[in-house]
Scaffold this motif. Structure first.
Motif, PDB file in Angstrom:
ATOM      1  N   LEU A   1      -6.776  10.595  -8.530  1.00 21.11           N
ATOM      2  CA  LEU A   1      -7.086   9.328  -7.861  1.00 21.11           C
ATOM      3  C   LEU A   1      -6.979   8.156  -8.826  1.00 21.11           C
TER       4      LEU A   1
ATOM      5  N   ASP B   1       0.829  -1.193   0.000  1.00 17.86           N
ATOM      6  CA  ASP B   1       0.000   0.000   0.000  1.00 17.86           C
ATOM      7  C   ASP B   1       0.871   1.254   0.000  1.00 17.86           C
TER       8      ASP B   1
ATOM      9  N   ALA C   1     -12.357   8.912   0.003  1.00 16.61           N
ATOM     10  CA  ALA C   1     -11.725  10.029  -0.701  1.00 16.61           C
ATOM     11  C   ALA C   1     -12.464  10.326  -2.000  1.00 16.61           C
TER      12      ALA C   1
ATOM     13  N   TRP D   1      -4.317   4.826  -9.049  1.00 16.53           N
ATOM     14  CA  TRP D   1      -4.715   3.413  -9.131  1.00 16.53           C
ATOM     15  C   TRP D   1      -4.155   2.764 -10.393  1.00 16.53           C
TER      16      TRP D   1
ATOM     17  N   ASP E   1      -2.323   7.827  -0.538  1.00 14.89           N
ATOM     18  CA  ASP E   1      -3.064   8.391  -1.656  1.00 14.89           C
ATOM     19  C   ASP E   1      -2.422   9.699  -2.100  1.00 14.89           C
TER      20      ASP E   1
ATOM     21  N   ARG F   1      -9.806   4.913   0.649  1.00 16.00           N
ATOM     22  CA  ARG F   1      -9.775   5.337  -0.758  1.00 16.00           C
ATOM     23  C   ARG F   1     -11.186   5.612  -1.277  1.00 16.00           C
ATOM     24  N   HIS F   2     -12.122   4.774  -0.873  1.00 16.13           N
ATOM     25  CA  HIS F   2     -13.501   4.974  -1.310  1.00 16.13           C
ATOM     26  C   HIS F   2     -14.046   6.287  -0.758  1.00 16.13           C
TER      27      HIS F   2
END
Length: 221
Positions: A105, A87, A150, A109, A90, A147-148
């Motif tokens: 974002l 990980d 964000a 990814w 972000d 992350r979701h």
């Protein structure tokens, strides 16, 4: 009386004497890193999850099995930490525009998907961890949820600034942005994530979720 004259040695150690050593050896950070690295190497070499025994991992890492069991309750818990080891923080979201933050974002990814190590581990481990509800919940809560949230935060801000329509469910909108990247990751083994893919997704979806101008009232006039 002799003991008393000698400073009470019968009651305990003399002043200034070193404290007795604590039993057991402290955990070695180097050993933990070596174990995680060993799992990553084995997965990259194509070893199936079913063949990743504790014995094999310990041998690859150059440690004893007891070293693994002192840190993890079993293979599944170890694999969860292996996933976490890949990980990364972000990217910073500057907040100047919804499009800019969404691209940042998705581009983050995309780059994770292009990394051979990350993609190999995720393809191999995710299905195993998903089959362990408690571990999957823990991974989701500590990694996926942030992350979701964000992404949801960016879309919520877009609704407030008029950049995103407000008549749709936020979760559905988030899926529209993330879906194409995940589809290629899961169905095509991360093979097609070209430059500009993040921008293409964001621009295509934003075109459909921008607020529409109000239609003139047919009765007016």
């Amino acid at each position: 009386m002799k003991a008393a004259e000698d400073g009470g040695s019968a009651r305990g150690p003399r002043a200034g004497a070193p404290a007795p050593a604590r039993r057991g050896r402290p955990r070695s950070a180097a050993a933990g890193s070596a174990i995680v690295e060993a799992v990553l190497r084995l997965i990259e070499d194509g070893v199936p999850i079913g063949e990743l025994s504790i014995e094999r991992i310990a041998r690859e890492a150059g440690v004893g099995k007891a070293t693994l069991y002192r840190r993890w309750s079993g293979k599944s818990a170890l694999l969860l930490d292996v996933m976490r080891s890949l990980d990364a923080p972000d990217p910073p979201l500057l907040g100047r525009s919804v499009r800019e933050d969404l691209v940042a974002l998705l581009e983050f990814w995309r780059h994770r998907g292009l990394a051979k190590r990350s993609s190999a581990v995720l393809r191999t481990v995710v299905s195993h961890v998903e089959a362990q509800p408690e571990l999957w919940t823990e991974y989701h809560e500590t990694v996926v949820r942030a992350r979701h949230e964000a992404l949801i935060g960016v879309l919520r801000r877009g609704m407030a600034t008029g950049e995103v329509r407000t008549d749709q469910d936020l979760e559905t909108l988030a899926d529209l942005f993330v879906g194409p990247m995940l589809a290629r990751a899961l169905l095509r083994e991360w093979r097609e994530l070209p430059e500009g893919f993040a921008e293409a997704i964001v621009d295509t979806v934003l075109e459909g979720v921008r607020p529409r101008p109000a239609l003139p009232d047919a009765k007016a006039g």
